[in-house]
Design a protein around this motif. Sequence first.
Motif, PDB file in Angstrom:
ATOM      1  N   LYS A 166       0.827  -1.206   0.000  1.00 34.42           N
ATOM      2  CA  LYS A 166       0.000   0.000   0.000  1.00 34.42           C
ATOM      3  C   LYS A 166       0.862   1.256   0.000  1.00 34.42           C
ATOM      4  CE  LYS A 166      -3.857   2.241   2.398  1.00 34.42           C
ATOM      5  NZ  LYS A 166      -4.892   2.094   3.442  1.00 34.42           N
ATOM      6  N   ALA A 167       1.935   1.255   0.804  1.00 36.68           N
ATOM      7  CA  ALA A 167       2.833   2.410   0.839  1.00 36.68           C
ATOM      8  C   ALA A 167       3.461   2.646  -0.529  1.00 36.68           C
ATOM      9  CB  ALA A 167       3.914   2.199   1.893  1.00 36.68           C
ATOM     10  N   ARG A 168       3.878   1.577  -1.165  1.00 42.14           N
ATOM     11  CA  ARG A 168       4.487   1.687  -2.491  1.00 42.14           C
ATOM     12  C   ARG A 168       3.482   2.231  -3.499  1.00 42.14           C
ATOM     13  NH1 ARG A 168       8.163  -3.486  -4.134  1.00 42.14           N
ATOM     14  NH2 ARG A 168       9.999  -2.333  -4.830  1.00 42.14           N
ATOM     15  N   THR A 169       2.244   1.770  -3.400  1.00 39.64           N
ATOM     16  CA  THR A 169       1.201   2.210  -4.323  1.00 39.64           C
ATOM     17  C   THR A 169       0.904   3.692  -4.136  1.00 39.64           C
ATOM     18  OG1 THR A 169       0.197   0.004  -4.335  1.00 39.64           O
ATOM     19  CG2 THR A 169      -1.173   1.839  -5.076  1.00 39.64           C
ATOM     20  N   LEU A 170       0.730   4.136  -2.885  1.00 35.47           N
ATOM     21  CA  LEU A 170       0.454   5.546  -2.608  1.00 35.47           C
ATOM     22  C   LEU A 170       1.590   6.434  -3.101  1.00 35.47           C
ATOM     23  CD1 LEU A 170      -1.054   5.344   1.002  1.00 35.47           C
ATOM     24  CD2 LEU A 170      -2.272   5.929  -1.104  1.00 35.47           C
ATOM     25  N   PHE A 171       2.825   6.008  -2.830  1.00 34.88           N
ATOM     26  CA  PHE A 171       3.985   6.790  -3.263  1.00 34.88           C
ATOM     27  C   PHE A 171       4.046   6.854  -4.787  1.00 34.88           C
ATOM     28  CE2 PHE A 171       8.470   7.544  -4.164  1.00 34.88           C
ATOM     29  CZ  PHE A 171       8.783   8.557  -3.263  1.00 34.88           C
TER      30      PHE A 171
END
Length: 268
Positions: A166-171
């Motif tokens: 999720k963090a990778r996707t948001l970034f």
Amino acid sequence: NSECGGAALADALPSLSWLWGMLAGELGAVQAGQQSVLHAAAARPVLDAEHGLLLPDSYTALDAPDHWALWRAALAHGAAHWRHSPRQQSGRGLKPMGHAVVGALEDARVECLLAHEFPGVRRWFLDAFAPPPDAAWRTGFDGLIARLHWALADAAYEDENGWIVKARTLFGELRQSGELAEPGPLRAAASILANDLGQLRALNDWFLKFELKTVPDVAEVASVGGMVRQYQVVLDADKMRALAVTQRMVVEALKNANQASGGSVVEM
């Protein structure tokens, strides 16, 4: 350590100062940060608005075989913050774990922006990264943040953890939309991720914990790590004054409304 690394850093400072000027976009001081205590904790680079970049003089072959690679990466990281981070950022309302998440995302943001201007520095950052955490350490919070650093910096790094994904996707969405140029959108993404960690802890504390305790031979289920959910009360001084309500009255009302007692056994 200073005796081993100090002389090498002194020789490298002129070249490092020139490199700083190119990456940071302005001349600035690059100085040696002295580590005078033999058994002190490992020194870290320090970026100071008044004194510039202080690089540890205690890097030796124990830290990396190439001093220059560490200094170069630290200088590029400092230059990235100098160019793209606000000089002051409020940490109001952030818990320690929230600070760690915001810090990891801000590091990735400024490094991404600098690498867009100077593509070669991306390899400098990756070469200086600590190895990905091993299986024994990767499940703790420190390990999770280390995995987050790798996931945001290296597209080839694989991690199936849902929170990391999720963090990778948001970034990635912020990068694609061009919103990395300002820290505000990233701060909002960090708040979402920090809240998710709190939700995971709450799920364990209020649901999974009780289910697991019903399993035969399980004596106790202890929660370790995660962010305990908290509710913050922000007082409005004008309304309190108009209603003749004091801060002590608010504190007492909150205490009286949030009393809890054990209830694992109920007698009927």
